[in-house]
Design an enzyme around this catalytic site. Structure first.
Site, PDB file in Angstrom:
ATOM      1  N   HIS A   1      55.034 -57.326 -33.003  1.00 26.04           N
ATOM      2  CA  HIS A   1      56.149 -58.017 -32.477  1.00 26.04           C
ATOM      3  C   HIS A   1      57.246 -57.166 -31.836  1.00 26.04           C
ATOM      4  CE1 HIS A   1      54.633 -61.504 -35.267  1.00 26.04           C
ATOM      5  NE2 HIS A   1      54.221 -61.340 -34.062  1.00 26.04           N
TER       6      HIS A   1
ATOM      7  N   ASN B   1      50.940 -61.068 -51.993  1.00 25.58           N
ATOM      8  CA  ASN B   1      52.049 -61.810 -51.922  1.00 25.58           C
ATOM      9  C   ASN B   1      52.767 -62.287 -53.125  1.00 25.58           C
ATOM     10  OD1 ASN B   1      54.081 -63.848 -50.595  1.00 25.58           O
ATOM     11  ND2 ASN B   1      52.699 -63.904 -48.922  1.00 25.58           N
TER      12      ASN B   1
ATOM     13  N   CYS C   1      70.038 -50.837 -16.671  1.00 23.25           N
ATOM     14  CA  CYS C   1      68.631 -50.293 -17.093  1.00 23.25           C
ATOM     15  C   CYS C   1      68.930 -48.478 -16.799  1.00 23.25           C
ATOM     16  CB  CYS C   1      67.597 -50.828 -16.359  1.00 23.25           C
ATOM     17  SG  CYS C   1      66.051 -49.760 -16.514  1.00 23.25           S
TER      18      CYS C   1
ATOM     19  N   CYS D   1      66.106 -48.587 -13.499  1.00 22.89           N
ATOM     20  CA  CYS D   1      66.481 -49.541 -12.351  1.00 22.89           C
ATOM     21  C   CYS D   1      67.807 -49.704 -12.030  1.00 22.89           C
ATOM     22  CB  CYS D   1      65.513 -50.625 -12.176  1.00 22.89           C
ATOM     23  SG  CYS D   1      66.081 -51.890 -13.248  1.00 22.89           S
TER      24      CYS D   1
ATOM     25  N   GLN E   1      53.885 -57.012 -38.502  1.00 22.06           N
ATOM     26  CA  GLN E   1      54.850 -57.986 -37.654  1.00 22.06           C
ATOM     27  C   GLN E   1      56.174 -57.564 -37.849  1.00 22.06           C
ATOM     28  OE1 GLN E   1      53.189 -62.365 -38.634  1.00 22.06           O
ATOM     29  NE2 GLN E   1      52.955 -61.195 -40.402  1.00 22.06           N
TER      30      GLN E   1
ATOM     31  N   CYS F   1      62.381 -54.072 -14.748  1.00 16.73           N
ATOM     32  CA  CYS F   1      61.262 -53.248 -14.150  1.00 16.73           C
ATOM     33  C   CYS F   1      60.254 -52.951 -15.432  1.00 16.73           C
ATOM     34  CB  CYS F   1      61.914 -51.994 -13.791  1.00 16.73           C
ATOM     35  SG  CYS F   1      62.850 -50.989 -14.959  1.00 16.73           S
TER      36      CYS F   1
ATOM     37  N   THR G   1      53.293 -61.965 -46.025  1.00 17.88           N
ATOM     38  CA  THR G   1      53.555 -62.544 -44.888  1.00 17.88           C
ATOM     39  C   THR G   1      53.260 -64.146 -44.959  1.00 17.88           C
ATOM     40  OG1 THR G   1      52.896 -62.976 -42.530  1.00 17.88           O
ATOM     41  CG2 THR G   1      51.335 -61.971 -43.927  1.00 17.88           C
ATOM     42  N   SER G   2      54.039 -65.081 -44.470  1.00 13.32           N
ATOM     43  CA  SER G   2      53.894 -66.461 -45.089  1.00 13.32           C
ATOM     44  C   SER G   2      52.659 -67.057 -44.353  1.00 13.32           C
ATOM     45  CB  SER G   2      55.288 -67.025 -44.529  1.00 13.32           C
ATOM     46  OG  SER G   2      55.406 -67.050 -43.211  1.00 13.32           O
TER      47      SER G   2
HETATM   48  C1  BV8 Z   1      52.307 -66.636 -28.962  1.00 12.06           C
HETATM   49  C2  BV8 Z   1      60.041 -61.014 -33.549  1.00 12.06           C
HETATM   50  C3  BV8 Z   1      50.862 -66.967 -26.880  1.00 12.06           C
HETATM   51  C4  BV8 Z   1      61.350 -61.729 -33.776  1.00 12.06           C
HETATM   52  C5  BV8 Z   1      58.780 -62.762 -34.342  1.00 12.06           C
HETATM   53  C6  BV8 Z   1      55.434 -73.505 -28.923  1.00 12.06           C
HETATM   54  C7  BV8 Z   1      55.695 -72.585 -27.842  1.00 12.06           C
HETATM   55  C8  BV8 Z   1      55.311 -71.423 -27.731  1.00 12.06           C
HETATM   56  C9  BV8 Z   1      54.765 -70.637 -28.931  1.00 12.06           C
HETATM   57  C10 BV8 Z   1      54.190 -71.674 -29.792  1.00 12.06           C
HETATM   58  C11 BV8 Z   1      54.556 -73.014 -29.933  1.00 12.06           C
HETATM   59  N1  BV8 Z   1      54.257 -73.392 -31.235  1.00 12.06           N
HETATM   60  C12 BV8 Z   1      53.658 -72.589 -31.722  1.00 12.06           C
HETATM   61  C13 BV8 Z   1      53.692 -71.217 -31.002  1.00 12.06           C
HETATM   62  C14 BV8 Z   1      52.971 -70.038 -31.515  1.00 12.06           C
HETATM   63  C15 BV8 Z   1      54.076 -69.264 -32.004  1.00 12.06           C
HETATM   64  C16 BV8 Z   1      54.232 -69.712 -33.484  1.00 12.06           C
HETATM   65  O1  BV8 Z   1      53.404 -69.251 -34.379  1.00 12.06           O
HETATM   66  N2  BV8 Z   1      55.423 -70.416 -33.986  1.00 12.06           N
HETATM   67  C17 BV8 Z   1      55.268 -70.827 -35.223  1.00 12.06           C
HETATM   68  C18 BV8 Z   1      56.804 -70.806 -35.852  1.00 12.06           C
HETATM   69  C19 BV8 Z   1      54.827 -72.125 -35.605  1.00 12.06           C
HETATM   70  N3  BV8 Z   1      53.945 -67.857 -31.902  1.00 12.06           N
HETATM   71  C20 BV8 Z   1      54.293 -67.260 -30.837  1.00 12.06           C
HETATM   72  O2  BV8 Z   1      55.078 -67.767 -30.016  1.00 12.06           O
HETATM   73  C21 BV8 Z   1      53.905 -65.795 -30.402  1.00 12.06           C
HETATM   74  N4  BV8 Z   1      53.320 -66.011 -29.189  1.00 12.06           N
HETATM   75  O3  BV8 Z   1      51.698 -67.431 -29.278  1.00 12.06           O
HETATM   76  O4  BV8 Z   1      52.049 -66.293 -27.289  1.00 12.06           O
HETATM   77  C22 BV8 Z   1      49.780 -66.107 -26.938  1.00 12.06           C
HETATM   78  C23 BV8 Z   1      49.225 -65.769 -28.051  1.00 12.06           C
HETATM   79  C24 BV8 Z   1      47.966 -65.189 -28.079  1.00 12.06           C
HETATM   80  C25 BV8 Z   1      47.380 -64.747 -26.950  1.00 12.06           C
HETATM   81  C26 BV8 Z   1      47.783 -65.118 -25.725  1.00 12.06           C
HETATM   82  C27 BV8 Z   1      49.151 -65.820 -25.728  1.00 12.06           C
HETATM   83  C28 BV8 Z   1      54.741 -64.846 -30.614  1.00 12.06           C
HETATM   84  C29 BV8 Z   1      55.103 -64.890 -32.168  1.00 12.06           C
HETATM   85  C30 BV8 Z   1      56.179 -63.653 -32.421  1.00 12.06           C
HETATM   86  C31 BV8 Z   1      57.692 -64.198 -32.796  1.00 12.06           C
HETATM   87  N5  BV8 Z   1      58.249 -62.986 -33.232  1.00 12.06           N
HETATM   88  N6  BV8 Z   1      59.209 -61.603 -34.804  1.00 12.06           N
HETATM   89  C32 BV8 Z   1      62.245 -61.141 -34.824  1.00 12.06           C
HETATM   90  O5  BV8 Z   1      61.763 -60.366 -35.732  1.00 12.06           O
HETATM   91  O6  BV8 Z   1      63.507 -61.278 -34.872  1.00 12.06           O
HETATM   92  S1  BV8 Z   1      57.905 -63.762 -35.520  1.00 12.06           S
HETATM   93  C33 BV8 Z   1      58.906 -63.527 -36.953  1.00 12.06           C
HETATM   94  O7  BV8 Z   1      57.787 -64.252 -37.917  1.00 12.06           O
HETATM   95  C34 BV8 Z   1      59.198 -62.461 -37.501  1.00 12.06           C
HETATM   96  O8  BV8 Z   1      59.136 -61.334 -36.883  1.00 12.06           O
HETATM   97  C35 BV8 Z   1      57.919 -62.140 -38.712  1.00 12.06           C
HETATM   98  O9  BV8 Z   1      57.573 -60.752 -38.475  1.00 12.06           O
HETATM   99  C36 BV8 Z   1      57.256 -63.011 -38.347  1.00 12.06           C
HETATM  100  C37 BV8 Z   1      56.240 -63.736 -39.439  1.00 12.06           C
HETATM  101  O10 BV8 Z   1      57.086 -63.964 -40.695  1.00 12.06           O
HETATM  102  P1  BV8 Z   1      56.631 -63.124 -41.901  1.00 12.06           P
HETATM  103  O11 BV8 Z   1      56.709 -61.621 -41.735  1.00 12.06           O
HETATM  104  O12 BV8 Z   1      55.341 -63.908 -42.346  1.00 12.06           O
HETATM  105  O13 BV8 Z   1      57.893 -63.617 -42.792  1.00 12.06           O
HETATM  106  P2  BV8 Z   1      58.296 -64.669 -43.469  1.00 12.06           P
HETATM  107  O14 BV8 Z   1      59.669 -64.915 -43.811  1.00 12.06           O
HETATM  108  O15 BV8 Z   1      57.835 -65.953 -43.125  1.00 12.06           O
HETATM  109  O16 BV8 Z   1      57.396 -64.740 -44.879  1.00 12.06           O
HETATM  110  C38 BV8 Z   1      57.628 -63.550 -45.894  1.00 12.06           C
HETATM  111  C39 BV8 Z   1      56.622 -63.518 -46.996  1.00 12.06           C
HETATM  112  O17 BV8 Z   1      56.700 -62.691 -47.774  1.00 12.06           O
HETATM  113  C40 BV8 Z   1      56.334 -64.802 -47.652  1.00 12.06           C
HETATM  114  O18 BV8 Z   1      55.292 -65.350 -47.996  1.00 12.06           O
HETATM  115  C41 BV8 Z   1      56.893 -64.528 -49.196  1.00 12.06           C
HETATM  116  O19 BV8 Z   1      56.353 -65.056 -50.272  1.00 12.06           O
HETATM  117  C42 BV8 Z   1      56.685 -62.898 -49.236  1.00 12.06           C
HETATM  118  N7  BV8 Z   1      57.525 -62.280 -50.003  1.00 12.06           N
HETATM  119  C43 BV8 Z   1      58.732 -62.219 -50.104  1.00 12.06           C
HETATM  120  N8  BV8 Z   1      59.422 -61.099 -51.053  1.00 12.06           N
HETATM  121  C44 BV8 Z   1      58.293 -60.397 -51.219  1.00 12.06           C
HETATM  122  C45 BV8 Z   1      57.157 -61.031 -50.630  1.00 12.06           C
HETATM  123  N9  BV8 Z   1      55.815 -60.778 -50.890  1.00 12.06           N
HETATM  124  C46 BV8 Z   1      55.575 -59.617 -51.633  1.00 12.06           C
HETATM  125  N10 BV8 Z   1      56.761 -59.074 -52.121  1.00 12.06           N
HETATM  126  C47 BV8 Z   1      58.005 -59.380 -51.951  1.00 12.06           C
HETATM  127  N11 BV8 Z   1      59.100 -58.569 -52.668  1.00 12.06           N
END
Ligand code: BV8
Length: 239
Positions: free
Chosen positions: A112, A204, A139, A142, A95, A123, A179-180
């Site tokens: 992602h 995790n 771009c 284009c 991700q 384009c 991942t969370s």
């Molecule tokens: C989709 C790029 C349809 C950006 C990212 C309303 C409107 C539209 C959509 C939605 C909606 N409500 C819900 C949704 C769905 C939405 C969604 O899930 N929203 C959430 C907030 C509820 N999803 C989408 O919109 C997706 N698209 O649904 O399209 C569709 C789907 C399928 C088929 C057809 C159509 C698109 C989601 C992508 C968004 N873009 N990234 C950027 O990076 O700038 S997502 C963003 O969260 C990040 O990129 C990241 O990669 C991703 C996930 O987060 P995590 O990686 O888990 O990071 P997080 O901080 O949360 O957790 C860290 C973890 O690490 C923790 O567990 C922690 O304990 C652990 N940790 C920390 N340190 C350590 C560790 N573990 C081990 N060792 C350590 N040292």
């Protein structure tokens, strides 16, 4: 509880921000995480980009610079070692939008998108992103000034979903690392892998939002837990 066979033929791994945390790249939802400093609606949605492209480019320019200055950590190297040495298939889906898996020698499916790539909203052309992008860059294909980071924003469809679905269907072991489990469709991969018969493990610092769906949990920081996990898989292959 799906029993683990000695050495699964195909391992599918999903990584999140936690695997890059110890490389100095912030996570999103931990204390001090990215989404505690920015409103994701402003900087990680197409609507936010349409409203204020300068703000969005500033956000990604600073993350791109931060990522460029980071190094892969022991977890990235361990996953690259697993891909290189494991007898079966090892598919890495991330991700994350950094290139630390590649810097460690692994290849990953970036569902992602990637900070080091840019694309044209007009384009669809894509190319290696410059260090700093602006809202008026034309771009290269284009000429229209609608270039954007090649990143999947909230509300946009993630990349390579068909390939990912096929991998989840044939995985014998599925692991989610750092991942969370709060962002879909990635957070739903464990349920899909389980449904298709895979054994599942969550690696995790603390249990994710979907921890209850995993057969096994391995705690601790990724730079310790992932190398140990990889060694346990490779040692199993020693005959
Ligand atoms: C989709 C790029 C349809 C950006 C990212 C309303 C409107 C539209 C959509 C939605 C909606 N409500 C819900 C949704 C769905 C939405 C969604 O899930 N929203 C959430 C907030 C509820 N999803 C989408 O919109 C997706 N698209 O649904 O399209 C569709 C789907 C399928 C088929 C057809 C159509 C698109 C989601 C992508 C968004 N873009 N990234 C950027 O990076 O700038 S997502 C963003 O969260 C990040 O990129 C990241 O990669 C991703 C996930 O987060 P995590 O990686 O888990 O990071 P997080 O901080 O949360 O957790 C860290 C973890 O690490 C923790 O567990 C922690 O304990 C652990 N940790 C920390 N340190 C350590 C560790 N573990 C081990 N060792 C350590 N040292």
């Amino acid at each position: 509880m799906t029993m683990m066979n000695a050495s699964p033929n195909k391992i599918v791994i999903l990584t999140g921000a936690g695997v890059s945390a110890e490389s100095g790249l912030g996570t999103f939802r931990d204390k001090g995480g990215v989404w505690t400093k920015y409103d994701l609606n402003d900087v990680a949605t197409p609507e936010g980009f349409a409203r204020d492209p300068v703000k969005v480019h500033d956000f990604y320019n600073s993350r791109r610079a931060n990522a460029l200055g980071s190094e892969p950590n022991a977890a990235h190297f361990a996953l690259a070692r697993l891909q290189a040495e494991y007898a079966g298939d090892v598919v890495l889906i991330t991700q994350n939008v950094d290139a630390l898996h590649e810097a460690a020698g692994a290849n990953a499916i970036h569902m992602h998108g990637r900070l080091d790539r840019a694309c044209c909203a007009a384009c669809g052309e894509d190319w290696d992103a410059p260090l700093a992008m602006t809202a008026t860059d034309p771009c290269p294909s284009c000429g229209v000034p609608q270039t954007r980071p090649d990143i999947v924003w909230f509300g946009e469809v993630p990349q390579s979903l068909d390939a990912i679905a096929a991998h989840l269907e044939t995985a014998e072991l599925f692991a989610a690392i750092g991942t969370s489990g709060q962002v879909y469709p990635a957070a739903g991969f464990v349920a899909e892998a389980s449904r298709c018969g895979a054994r599942t493990v969550e690696i995790n610092l603390e249990p994710s939002d979907v921890a209850n769906l995993f057969d096994e949990h391995i705690g601790g920081p990724a730079t310790e837990s992932v190398p140990a996990w990889v060694s346990s898989l490779l040692d199993r292959l020693v005959v």
